[in-house]
Structure formats: C-alpha cells, structure tokens
Design a protein around this motif. Structure first.
Motif, PDB file in Angstrom:
ATOM      1  N   ALA A 108     -18.960  -7.040   8.872  1.00  0.00           N
ATOM      2  CA  ALA A 108     -19.399  -7.094   7.473  1.00  0.00           C
ATOM      3  C   ALA A 108     -20.827  -6.559   7.360  1.00  0.00           C
ATOM      4  CB  ALA A 108     -19.314  -8.528   6.955  1.00  0.00           C
ATOM      5  N   LEU A 109     -21.257  -6.288   6.112  1.00  0.00           N
ATOM      6  CA  LEU A 109     -22.586  -5.719   5.904  1.00  0.00           C
ATOM      7  C   LEU A 109     -23.493  -6.681   5.140  1.00  0.00           C
ATOM      8  CD1 LEU A 109     -20.432  -3.101   5.775  1.00  0.00           C
ATOM      9  CD2 LEU A 109     -22.647  -1.961   5.728  1.00  0.00           C
ATOM     10  N   LEU A 110     -24.791  -6.415   5.244  1.00  0.00           N
ATOM     11  CA  LEU A 110     -25.777  -7.244   4.545  1.00  0.00           C
ATOM     12  C   LEU A 110     -26.402  -6.438   3.407  1.00  0.00           C
ATOM     13  CD1 LEU A 110     -27.477  -9.783   4.199  1.00  0.00           C
ATOM     14  CD2 LEU A 110     -29.020  -8.935   5.978  1.00  0.00           C
ATOM     15  N   TYR A 111     -26.141  -6.899   2.168  1.00  0.00           N
ATOM     16  CA  TYR A 111     -26.771  -6.297   0.991  1.00  0.00           C
ATOM     17  C   TYR A 111     -27.965  -7.160   0.598  1.00  0.00           C
ATOM     18  CZ  TYR A 111     -27.710  -4.233  -3.487  1.00  0.00           C
ATOM     19  OH  TYR A 111     -28.352  -3.586  -4.520  1.00  0.00           O
ATOM     20  N   MET A 112     -29.137  -6.553   0.445  1.00  0.00           N
ATOM     21  CA  MET A 112     -30.276  -7.326  -0.027  1.00  0.00           C
ATOM     22  C   MET A 112     -30.658  -6.927  -1.445  1.00  0.00           C
ATOM     23  SD  MET A 112     -34.060  -8.058   1.527  1.00  0.00           S
ATOM     24  CE  MET A 112     -35.238  -7.426   0.333  1.00  0.00           C
ATOM     25  N   ASP A 113     -30.663  -7.920  -2.325  1.00  0.00           N
ATOM     26  CA  ASP A 113     -31.205  -7.738  -3.664  1.00  0.00           C
ATOM     27  C   ASP A 113     -32.722  -7.739  -3.496  1.00  0.00           C
ATOM     28  OD1 ASP A 113     -32.378  -8.304  -6.154  1.00  0.00           O
ATOM     29  OD2 ASP A 113     -30.588  -9.327  -6.883  1.00  0.00           O
ATOM     30  N   GLY A 114     -33.336  -6.589  -3.707  1.00  0.00           N
ATOM     31  CA  GLY A 114     -34.775  -6.433  -3.442  1.00  0.00           C
ATOM     32  C   GLY A 114     -35.646  -6.613  -4.665  1.00  0.00           C
ATOM     33  N   ALA A 115     -35.112  -7.320  -5.681  1.00  0.00           N
ATOM     34  CA  ALA A 115     -35.907  -7.528  -6.895  1.00  0.00           C
ATOM     35  C   ALA A 115     -37.184  -8.304  -6.584  1.00  0.00           C
ATOM     36  CB  ALA A 115     -35.084  -8.270  -7.941  1.00  0.00           C
ATOM     37  N   ASN A 116     -37.179  -9.032  -5.461  1.00  0.00           N
ATOM     38  CA  ASN A 116     -38.361  -9.817  -5.102  1.00  0.00           C
ATOM     39  C   ASN A 116     -39.237  -9.134  -4.047  1.00  0.00           C
ATOM     40  OD1 ASN A 116     -37.609 -11.727  -6.932  1.00  0.00           O
ATOM     41  ND2 ASN A 116     -36.658 -13.102  -5.449  1.00  0.00           N
ATOM     42  N   MET A 117     -39.181  -7.800  -3.982  1.00  0.00           N
ATOM     43  CA  MET A 117     -40.007  -7.077  -3.020  1.00  0.00           C
ATOM     44  C   MET A 117     -41.506  -7.298  -3.248  1.00  0.00           C
ATOM     45  SD  MET A 117     -38.656  -5.576  -0.431  1.00  0.00           S
ATOM     46  CE  MET A 117     -39.795  -4.312   0.157  1.00  0.00           C
ATOM     47  N   ASN A 118     -41.856  -7.839  -4.415  1.00  0.00           N
ATOM     48  CA  ASN A 118     -43.270  -8.113  -4.670  1.00  0.00           C
ATOM     49  C   ASN A 118     -43.835  -9.121  -3.669  1.00  0.00           C
ATOM     50  OD1 ASN A 118     -45.172  -7.060  -6.523  1.00  0.00           O
ATOM     51  ND2 ASN A 118     -45.504  -9.130  -7.293  1.00  0.00           N
ATOM     52  N   ALA A 119     -42.919  -9.850  -2.988  1.00  0.00           N
ATOM     53  CA  ALA A 119     -43.367 -10.816  -1.977  1.00  0.00           C
ATOM     54  C   ALA A 119     -43.360 -10.214  -0.578  1.00  0.00           C
ATOM     55  CB  ALA A 119     -42.466 -12.049  -2.016  1.00  0.00           C
ATOM     56  N   LEU A 120     -42.849  -8.991  -0.427  1.00  0.00           N
ATOM     57  CA  LEU A 120     -42.701  -8.412   0.916  1.00  0.00           C
ATOM     58  C   LEU A 120     -43.449  -7.097   1.113  1.00  0.00           C
ATOM     59  CD1 LEU A 120     -38.870  -8.861   1.692  1.00  0.00           C
ATOM     60  CD2 LEU A 120     -40.734 -10.468   2.111  1.00  0.00           C
ATOM     61  N   ALA A 121     -43.574  -6.309   0.045  1.00  0.00           N
ATOM     62  CA  ALA A 121     -44.090  -4.936   0.179  1.00  0.00           C
ATOM     63  C   ALA A 121     -45.388  -4.900   0.981  1.00  0.00           C
ATOM     64  CB  ALA A 121     -44.286  -4.323  -1.203  1.00  0.00           C
ATOM     65  N   GLY A 122     -45.378  -4.133   2.043  1.00  0.00           N
ATOM     66  CA  GLY A 122     -46.576  -3.989   2.873  1.00  0.00           C
ATOM     67  C   GLY A 122     -46.700  -5.060   3.939  1.00  0.00           C
ATOM     68  N   VAL A 123     -45.811  -6.053   3.917  1.00  0.00           N
ATOM     69  CA  VAL A 123     -45.892  -7.142   4.898  1.00  0.00           C
ATOM     70  C   VAL A 123     -44.663  -7.168   5.812  1.00  0.00           C
ATOM     71  CG1 VAL A 123     -46.037  -9.651   5.219  1.00  0.00           C
ATOM     72  CG2 VAL A 123     -47.332  -8.552   3.375  1.00  0.00           C
ATOM     73  N   ALA A 124     -43.457  -7.152   5.215  1.00  0.00           N
ATOM     74  CA  ALA A 124     -42.228  -7.202   6.020  1.00  0.00           C
ATOM     75  C   ALA A 124     -41.243  -6.171   5.481  1.00  0.00           C
ATOM     76  CB  ALA A 124     -41.606  -8.592   5.959  1.00  0.00           C
TER      77      ALA A 124
END
Ligand SMILES: *Cc1c(COP(=O)(O)O)cnc(C)c1O
Length: 495
Positions: A250-266
């Motif tokens: 199976a595959l992993l889909y990530m809803d990235g609407a919360n990238m504001n918490a990750l961008a530049g960090v993870a």
C-alpha cells in the motif's frame, strides 16, 4: 451621538441597503462612446431565445454610489491586513506585499497561456523554479503545479495511486483515513471510487500503529494522513507507518495542508511519504478564503512520476523548457492550461524572499502556537496535553457547564477585535476550539489574543448571556445560520 445624528448616519454605517434598493430609473454610472462600427442584430447572432431586450432588476446608480457602496461594504469585512486571523487549519498568515508587486509586473500579469512556448520561456522558468523549490522543501522526486486547490491535489494524488496499483495488476479497494482527517480526504477517496475505512486515533491524538497493522491488507490502496494532524500533533511514528504500508503493497498519501509546521525543518520524502499535496495558498502565502483562487501542487516519488497529470514541464537538452504531452500513463488533464499562474508566481516570490529563512518562519509558527497553548491551558480544556505544532486545539468543556459553547466564544472574539478561531473541527474533539496564530503575529499580538480569550472565559462564568448573544459590536449581530443555509435568498427580486 444624538438621535438625529444616529438616524442620518444610518446610510453610512448601519443600514447599508442593497445596491438594487438604491436604484433610480435612468441613473447612469457609465456611458459607452457612440457606435463606430455597423450595428448588428443581437437576436440574429446569438438566437432570439438568448437575446434580451433588457436586464431585469439591473441596478441603475451613479459612479459615486457604486464606489461608496462597495467601499463601505469592504470595511465590514475582517481581513488579515486588519488584525489577527487565528482560523485553525486555514493558515491565514500575512501575505507580504512583494508577492503582489511581482504578480502584477508587466510580462507576468499580461502573458497569455496560448502564447507559443518559445515566447513564454520566462513564465515557464517561473514554474520550473517553483517546482525545484517545492521538491527541495518536500524531499520528493517530481511535482505537478496543475491542481488549483488542495482538494483537487488530493484527487490527482489518489488517481495516481490508483493508476500505479492498476499497472501492478490490482487497484485495490480501500483507502484508510484517520478519524481526525479533514473532510476533503474521505470525499477524495470516494470520488476516486475507493471505499473509506476510518482509523480511530489513540489517546494522544495519533495513529495507533498496532491498530493500523491489524487493518492493512491486500484491499488497502493507501492511507491518507495529515501530518502534523488536524489536532496539531506530529505523527511521530510516521516512518514506521510508511514502512508498514509499503511492506503490504500500500502507499502513503500525505495531506500537506499543514506544511507550515514542517517547511525547512522536516521533509515528507525523507519519512516515507509516496504522494502529497501542498496548499500554496496556506503555506506559501497567497490571499485566500471566500473561494478565491488557490494552488494545490502534488509531489510524488519516482514510482508515481509516469502518472503525473499532463502536460508535464520538461527541460530540453538545450536548456529550453517545454510541455510534454506524450505521457501514455498519465491520469490525464486536470484543468485548462497549467495551473493558477498568479498564485504560483506569488508562491515563488514568497519562497525566494524567505530563502532559507523559511525554517525560521516555521519555527515561529510553532512557537506562537505553543505560547498560546501554555498561556491558555489553565483556562480552557486541552484534550491532548502535549506540545503542539503550528496550531493548538482546546475544547469548550469547562465553559459549556455555564451553557457557553465554542461558537459563542468565537462570536465574542469578534467584539474583542479578532477573527474567530475554527469551531467544531476536528470532529474528534467535541466543542473544538482550533487556534492557529501563524508566524505573522508578534508576541504583543499573541498576548492581546490571550487576554481576550481569558476575559471571555471570565465572562462565561459571570455573565454567560453576554457571551451567548455576541457579537455586540458589529453592524449585524448573531445570524440564524441554519435558516441561512437551508433557505438561502440568493437572488434579489424587485418589490
Ligand atoms: C485546507 C485543507 C484542505 C483542503 O484544501 P483546499 O485548498 O481548501 O481544497 C485539505 N486538508 C486540510 C488538512 C486542510 O487544512
């Protein structure tokens, strides 16, 4: 203010009538120059059934009446340029003016999508540069800029998963969705003709790995997960989740609407995500809300690249950019042309202006949310007592004892000069109060907000009626939202 003044001021502030009600027969705000071409009979051109001799109920007003009416109405709106907009999940961060400046430049604003690619190399370079930045931020292998909203990105992503699995012999039947998911996730899965299976969260608001393991079988095409999830908590087992899914095909889909918490960090690409969308109108700052244009690029791992929507932007050997339409495995076209170009330009301007500083923006967003969490956790119920990411979810459990709900508190916030937070979402927290300050707010502004929330909590204990009937300071008070939704009046009828 005297009674007389109040009455005379009504047309300016309180009793703004509809533009239709201001209509006076014969008034004109605009006049066309005399016809300098031969007149044509419109009925003959479009067909008599489509030709109108007059427009029913068209308001007849002067130029200044139009200008004043709409300028006044614009002052009734709350906006990020007016004050803090802590609407969780939506990431209403400040939109730097440089984005607008760049999007309006000659040669950008005036370009036409039908322009031959040889003459559009500059615009294509903008798209290419943005693609490179998104790949760098996400750690993925390929990206499409076509989707014009997060929801459309999700749909494209799940269609690509279906296409990949079909090419491997079996599209499978189910998509797993945690109970904290945004409503668009199950909607997307169903639209892509998958059955949805709900995964309950554990006591910490996260995916329960053991539980997940018990449901992933050959029927499962993918898990759709938001990370950090909609209760503002990072799914720290995400790499193990990815491994589990992959081990069972199976595959992993990530809803990235919360990238504001990750961008530049993870980078999601580093923790096992196969497909993800981003909401450029959230994380990469473009004015949004009210149905305005958005952009929901989808980034994928190598295995999914052949299935990207067409056309795909490619770089030729001579360095020139071109669109590749010859993509036999593509899920096809998503929309006309190549995405919401104006939004993509703004996102690139934002990313270039920040550069590596994007990491600091992310850290500030998380710091602000935790500052608010720490300062309000003794006042409001905090269902998941742990550090949060870029947003924090409280509940109205304590105030509800006095009959005051999350909706009442949100409405009362308006009187204190703030836009309401998000009410009643995510669904796994009854009476949810979801607060996302974003990195845009200063400590002073966060303190003002904390003060307002504390004050409303106090009112909820001492004068609950005051909260339950708010807002009191607006031109229009509490609306009957049920009737507005059930029996909307969408068309003005001449009296
Ligand atoms: C906003 C949002 C979406 C949907 O994005 P749109 O651009 O509004 O279609 C999906 N998931 C989450 C978690 C969101 O916050």
């Amino acid at each position: 203010m005297t009674e007389k003044l109040k009455r005379t001021a009504r047309h300016i502030s309180l009793g703004e009538s509809l533009i239709f009600e201001r209509s006076v027969p014969g008034k004109r705000g605009f006049e066309l120059p005399p016809l300098d071409v031969p007149a044509v009979d419109s009925a003959a051109v479009v067909g008599a059934e489509f030709a109108r001799s007059r427009v029913e109920g068209f308001p007849e007003v002067s130029e200044i009446e139009v200008i004043r009416h709409f300028t006044r109405l614009s002052t009734w709106n709350y906006a990020i340029d007016y004050g803090m907009y802590p609407l969780g999940s939506c990431t209403m961060k400040y939109n730097p003016r440089v984005n607008e400046f760049v999007a309006r430049l000659d040669g950008i604003a005036s370009e036409h999508p039908y322009q031959p690619v040889e003459l559009a190399q500059g615009c294509l370079k903008i798209l290419w540069a943005l693609q490179q930045i998104l790949l760098e931020v996400t750690g993925m292998d390929a990206v499409t800029l076509h989707p014009c909203a997060g929801a459309q990105g999700e749909y494209a992503g799940i269609l690509m998963i279906r296409a990949l699995l079909t090419s491997r012999g079996n599209p499978r039947k189910k998509v797993l969705v945690p109970d904290s998911a945004h409503g668009t996730n199950p909607a997307t899965a169903v639209t892509a003709e998958y059955a949805v299976e709900n995964i309950p969260s554990d006591a910490n608001g996260r995916i329960d790995l053991a539980r997940l393991s018990s449901v992933v079988n050959e029927d499962v095409a993918a898990l759709m997960v938001t990370n950090p999830n909609t209760v503002g908590i990072f799914e720290k087992d995400i790499a193990a989740v990815a491994e589990l899914l992959h081990s069972r095909g199976a595959l992993l889909y990530m809803d990235g609407a919360n990238m504001n918490a990750l961008a530049g960090v993870a980078r999601p690409g580093d923790f096992g995500v196969d497909v993800m969308h981003m909401n450029l109108h959230k994380t990469f700052s473009t004015p949004h809300g009210g149905g305005g244009p958005g952009a929901g690029p989808v980034a994928v791992k190598k295995s999914l690249e052949p299935f990207l929507p067409s056309p795909v932007l490619v770089q030729r050997a001579d360095g020139k950019l071109n669109f590749d339409n010859n993509r036999p495995q593509s899920i096809g076209r998503l929309r006309a042309f190549y995405g919401n170009f104006g939004v993509l330009v703004r996102a690139l301007a934002y990313a270039l202006a920040y550069g590596p500083g994007m990491r600091a923006a992310t850290e500030d967003a998380v710091l602000n949310a935790n500052y608010i969490r720490k300062n309000l956790e003794d006042t409001f119920e905090l269902p998941y007592r742990q550090p949060c990411m870029h947003e924090v979810v409280f509940s109205d459990a304590r105030q509800r004892k006095n009959g005051v709900t999350t909706m009442d508190i949100a409405k009362r916030l308006i009187d204190y000069g703030f836009h309401p937070y998000t009410t009643a979402f995510p669904l796994i927290v009854p009476g949810a109060m979801m607060i996302e300050p974003t990195e845009s707010e200063s400590r002073a502004e966060c303190d003002e907000f904390i003060q307002a929330m504390r004050s409303i909590a106090e009112e909820s204990a001492t004068t609950p009626e005051r909260v339950k009937t708010a807002p009191h300071s607006t031109r229009i008070g509490r609306l009957d939202e049920t009737t507005a939704a059930r029996k909307p009046i969408l068309r003005w009828k001449p009296q």
